[in-house]
Write an enzyme that holds these catalytic residues in place. Structure first.
Site, PDB file in Angstrom:
ATOM      1  N   SER A   1       0.771  -1.263   0.144  1.00 55.83           N
ATOM      2  CA  SER A   1      -0.168  -0.066  -0.129  1.00 55.83           C
ATOM      3  C   SER A   1       1.092   1.304  -0.065  1.00 55.83           C
ATOM      4  CB  SER A   1      -0.924   0.102   0.612  1.00 55.83           C
ATOM      5  OG  SER A   1      -1.748   1.193   1.277  1.00 55.83           O
TER       6      SER A   1
ATOM      7  N   MET B   1     -12.329   5.751  -1.128  1.00 53.96           N
ATOM      8  CA  MET B   1     -12.943   6.528   0.324  1.00 53.96           C
ATOM      9  C   MET B   1     -12.558   7.840  -0.074  1.00 53.96           C
ATOM     10  SD  MET B   1      -9.664   4.527   2.671  1.00 53.96           S
ATOM     11  CE  MET B   1      -8.584   4.104   1.093  1.00 53.96           C
TER      12      MET B   1
ATOM     13  N   MET C   1     -12.212  -4.019   4.672  1.00 52.69           N
ATOM     14  CA  MET C   1     -12.215  -3.490   6.039  1.00 52.69           C
ATOM     15  C   MET C   1     -11.500  -3.882   7.194  1.00 52.69           C
ATOM     16  SD  MET C   1     -10.715  -0.758   3.883  1.00 52.69           S
ATOM     17  CE  MET C   1      -9.392  -0.651   5.300  1.00 52.69           C
TER      18      MET C   1
ATOM     19  N   ASP D   1      -7.713  -5.672   3.947  1.00 58.30           N
ATOM     20  CA  ASP D   1      -7.069  -4.170   3.575  1.00 58.30           C
ATOM     21  C   ASP D   1      -7.128  -3.491   5.080  1.00 58.30           C
ATOM     22  OD1 ASP D   1      -5.289  -2.436   3.775  1.00 58.30           O
ATOM     23  OD2 ASP D   1      -7.659  -1.141   2.294  1.00 58.30           O
TER      24      ASP D   1
HETATM   25  C1  DX5 Z   1      -6.526   2.840   5.235  1.00 57.30           C
HETATM   26  C2  DX5 Z   1      -6.214   1.780   4.006  1.00 57.30           C
HETATM   27  C3  DX5 Z   1      -5.052   1.213   4.291  1.00 57.30           C
HETATM   28  C4  DX5 Z   1      -3.748   1.514   4.645  1.00 57.30           C
HETATM   29  C5  DX5 Z   1      -2.917  -0.117   5.319  1.00 57.30           C
HETATM   30  O1  DX5 Z   1      -7.677   3.236   5.569  1.00 57.30           O
HETATM   31  O2  DX5 Z   1      -7.069   1.693   3.461  1.00 57.30           O
HETATM   32  O3  DX5 Z   1      -4.391   0.362   2.229  1.00 57.30           O
HETATM   33  O4  DX5 Z   1      -2.977   1.539   3.298  1.00 57.30           O
HETATM   34  O5  DX5 Z   1      -2.051   0.238   6.043  1.00 57.30           O
HETATM   35  P1  DX5 Z   1      -1.208  -0.364   6.561  1.00 57.30           P
HETATM   36  O6  DX5 Z   1      -0.798  -2.326   6.091  1.00 57.30           O
HETATM   37  O7  DX5 Z   1      -0.626  -0.129   7.352  1.00 57.30           O
HETATM   38  O8  DX5 Z   1      -2.861  -1.371   7.853  1.00 57.30           O
HETATM   39 ZN    ZN Z   2      -7.038   0.896   1.245  1.00 56.66          ZN
END
Ligand code: DX5
Ligand code: ZN
Length: 230
Positions: free
Chosen positions: A13, A73, A142, A180
């Site tokens: 990411s 988002m 999520m 994620d």
């Molecule tokens: C959070 C994002 C994720 C984020 C995850 O709202 O959608 O994609 O980058 O990061 P980690 O793996 O550090 O939780």
């Molecule tokens: Zn994400």
């Protein structure tokens, strides 16, 4: 879910990368074998943070052949699907919570030439997707409340992944299951065992001193979830 249909992908990411060195960071994880990258778009309304938009995606499109997975988002995603597809997105996901006309939005993404995904916040039940599962290319669970990298994995996500995998098998569907938030060595095998194949990883890859090595180690750990599947 049988092992033969599961092909595990780790999606670094970019939110956790150093934005002044995005190109270099992408080269590091690609050299380690990454073929998909996760691109978080936040609008300061649906989630309490701001990130990147189409100019950044366009620039990255020029330097990588990796699959660019765009996670929107944002409120009113229909207004932006076209420009993200044009900027080079290979897949685009929208939140169930932002889409009153979810069927229409998913079909719009596909019409624009990208794979269409729908995202569930931790508090949104899997059953809210029953009417669209036959048309989606992937579902993103999520495993943190969206808005920030580096948060702690919420364990009830495993049940939701399992519910999706059960529906997929029962209905004979082929959508991928993506997860994620808070994915790392301690839970990567668990989410694979539950049925996920696309694992987004921000902090656990780009927070490491060597992102390429971290990517390889995480992929190996995740694949143990397949071997342990009975
Ligand atoms: C959070 C994002 C994720 C984020 C995850 O709202 O959608 O994609 O980058 O990061 P980690 O793996 O550090 O939780
Ligand atoms: Zn994400």
């Amino acid at each position: 879910m049988t092992d033969s249909v599961q092909m595990i992908e780790i999606l670094p990411s970019l939110l956790s990368a150093d934005f002044a060195r995005l190109g270099a960071h992408i080269a590091e994880v690609e050299a380690a074998g990454a073929t998909m990258l996760h691109f978080d778009v936040m609008d300061g309304h649906f989630v309490p943070n701001l990130t990147m938009g189409t100019p950044v995606l366009q620039s990255l499109r020029k330097i990588t052949r990796a699959h660019l997975d765009v996670h929107l988002m944002i409120t009113n995603p229909d207004d932006f699907v076209g420009i993200f597809a044009e900027a080079g997105a290979d897949s685009i996901s929208v939140h169930q919570e932002t889409c009153p006309h979810l069927d229409r939005t998913l079909r719009l993404i596909q019409t624009e030439g990208a794979q269409a995904g729908v995202v569930l916040n931790p508090s949104t039940p899997v059953a809210t997707l029953d009417e669209v599962l036959p048309i989606v290319d992937f579902v993103l669970v999520m495993s943190v409340n969206p808005g920030f990298g580096g948060q702690k994995f919420l364990p009830n996500s495993l049940q939701k992944i399992g519910q999706l995998a059960e529906r997929r098998a029962r209905l004979g569907l082929g959508f991928k299951i993506e997860v994620d938030g808070g994915i790392g060595a301690s839970n990567a095998a668990d989410v694979v065992r539950a049925g996920a194949e696309w694992l987004v990883a921000g902090n656990s890859v780009f927070g490491a001193s060597n992102p390429g090595d971290a990517f390889i180690a995480l992929r190996e750990t995740a694949q143990q979830g397949l071997q342990q599947h009975v």
